[in-house]
Design an enzyme around this catalytic site. Sequence first.
Site, short mmCIF file in Angstrom:
data_model
loop_
_atom_site.label_atom_id
_atom_site.label_comp_id
_atom_site.label_asym_id
_atom_site.label_seq_id
_atom_site.Cartn_x
_atom_site.Cartn_y
_atom_site.Cartn_z
N SER A 196 12.31 6.38 -2.68
CA SER A 196 12.45 6.43 -4.13
C SER A 196 13.76 7.14 -4.50
O SER A 196 14.82 6.73 -4.05
CB SER A 196 11.22 7.10 -4.75
OG SER A 196 11.17 6.87 -6.14
N GLU A 315 5.59 -2.61 -5.90
CA GLU A 315 6.15 -1.31 -6.27
C GLU A 315 5.62 -0.79 -7.60
O GLU A 315 5.30 0.38 -7.75
CB GLU A 315 7.68 -1.41 -6.36
CG GLU A 315 8.39 -1.66 -5.04
CD GLU A 315 8.60 -0.40 -4.23
OE1 GLU A 315 8.09 0.66 -4.62
OE2 GLU A 315 9.28 -0.49 -3.19
N HIS A 409 4.17 1.63 -4.82
CA HIS A 409 5.31 2.50 -4.57
C HIS A 409 4.90 3.72 -3.76
O HIS A 409 3.95 4.44 -4.10
CB HIS A 409 5.90 2.95 -5.92
CG HIS A 409 7.17 3.72 -5.81
ND1 HIS A 409 8.32 3.20 -5.26
CD2 HIS A 409 7.49 4.98 -6.20
CE1 HIS A 409 9.29 4.09 -5.32
NE2 HIS A 409 8.81 5.19 -5.88
#
Length: 515
Positions: A196, A315, A409
């Site tokens: 991320s 995600e 995610h």
Amino acid sequence: MAVVVGHSGSSAVVHTDLGDLRGTTEGGVGVWRGIPYAEQPVGDRRFLAPAPAQRWTGLRDALEHGPLPPQTKSFVGGGRDDPKVRDEACLTLTVWSPDTSASLPVMVWIPGGAFVYGAGQFQLYNGSRLAANGNVVVVNVTYRIGVFGGFELSDLGDGFDDNLALRDQIAALQWIRDHIAAFGGDPGRVTVFGESAGATSVLALLASPAASGLFSRAIAQSPPLPLIGDRETRARQAHDFLKRLGVEPSEVKALPQRQLRRAAGMVQLKSASNTPHLAYGLTYGVDLLPRHPVDAARGGAVERMPLIIGTNSHEASMFAWTKPPMLPTTTASIGAYLDRVAPDAKDQILAAYPDYPRRRALVAFGSDAMFGAPAWAFADAYSALAPTHMYRFDHVGWSLRALGLGATHGSEIVHIQHSYASFIGRKLHPLGRRLQPPVGRRMQRAWLDFAAKGWDTGDERSREECQTGEIEWSNGHDWPIYDTDRRMTRIIMTARDTVTEDPDAERRKAWAGLH
């Protein structure tokens, strides 16, 4: 030469140029926590670039974690064993080493959290299994986030340096270059990896002249590159921040933490209407980061080294639950996003999502806008310069399947770190502590092999076989090169991995040229 003393539960002492450190050994791996890699950014050092750490005398304990950067609570650090203390004096490292007398590959973890949350101390990121299973030295970095590190104030003048989060990461890499040999690490074999915002940082480090020579391999897991904004946008946000505070620039440093964080949070909410340039993130157009990483790669102005880059198949599914304004996952937010970002390509992009506006298409759009499209753009550009390996993580454990989230995610992290005992690990894979899932064994081995060898080609016979469709892969070194002729992508699934040519071709083409 540094020596680890004792066995499990015993002390572990290393001798660095800055002074002696006493850690402990856990499961046969030495661990040192709370190591300062720079002077702490408090008092007059608030909002300034990190200064080198100073020497100390005597034996310094490195048994406890340093404080987390100031942040609100998050589920990532929600376990009982996760640190709770928060303070601006947060520039510390954690080091795991299986053998301080060796010269082992080094893996440096940069945690994510949108430059608002996160820290290297969380149990989700525990590096002990990586170190033990791969015979590598693992270093977790904690850097400034939020208003103190992820909010650009350099336009306010002297006393405010730019890109503090990135500057902290570079300072940590410089510390590793100078001192990791004492822990058994080889400073010439450093792999930087992150997820991320940590992955965005990895790509920014590739594009930063100041980071040149500090690492030799890179892994970017789900990089949200829209978190990098131009200097002009950041300048407007800084002055909006100052206006909300109602003070002069010279008064900002002395303000209480709560007041600063509240004003920055209000600017962040306002910036959501200008997504993807959120208020928190990195800044390009300055000496430390002259160009956006995608543009830098297109112009050849990046460090050239083996790279793994990829995203997860769903995600945005977790974000679609809460519908944050920062990520377009509703028809209203998607329409507004396209009106701002690509009004002339609106129909072209939506045509790539034939199920629109069903939930599946909304999640896919949000996933591509923030993660997929920027990753494809970077991989296309970077693969012309250096060996590049692309993946898509599709594995879904039963708990995420039951919630209807898919490979959301961050769900790959526990499999790479083997942090199944962490708070998040227990939620995602309740049996993982006793029976590590095959996907975890494969992923960790591929990441470790890459860090140790930096392979840059796949098996040629297997690459020929790929022309006929999907094939099964077993080892990291069988991972073909990604290039714009074929875009070979490793699909990481539950029981096995396959390699597919351009698996998201229609969506990728729809976004081409927009990042």
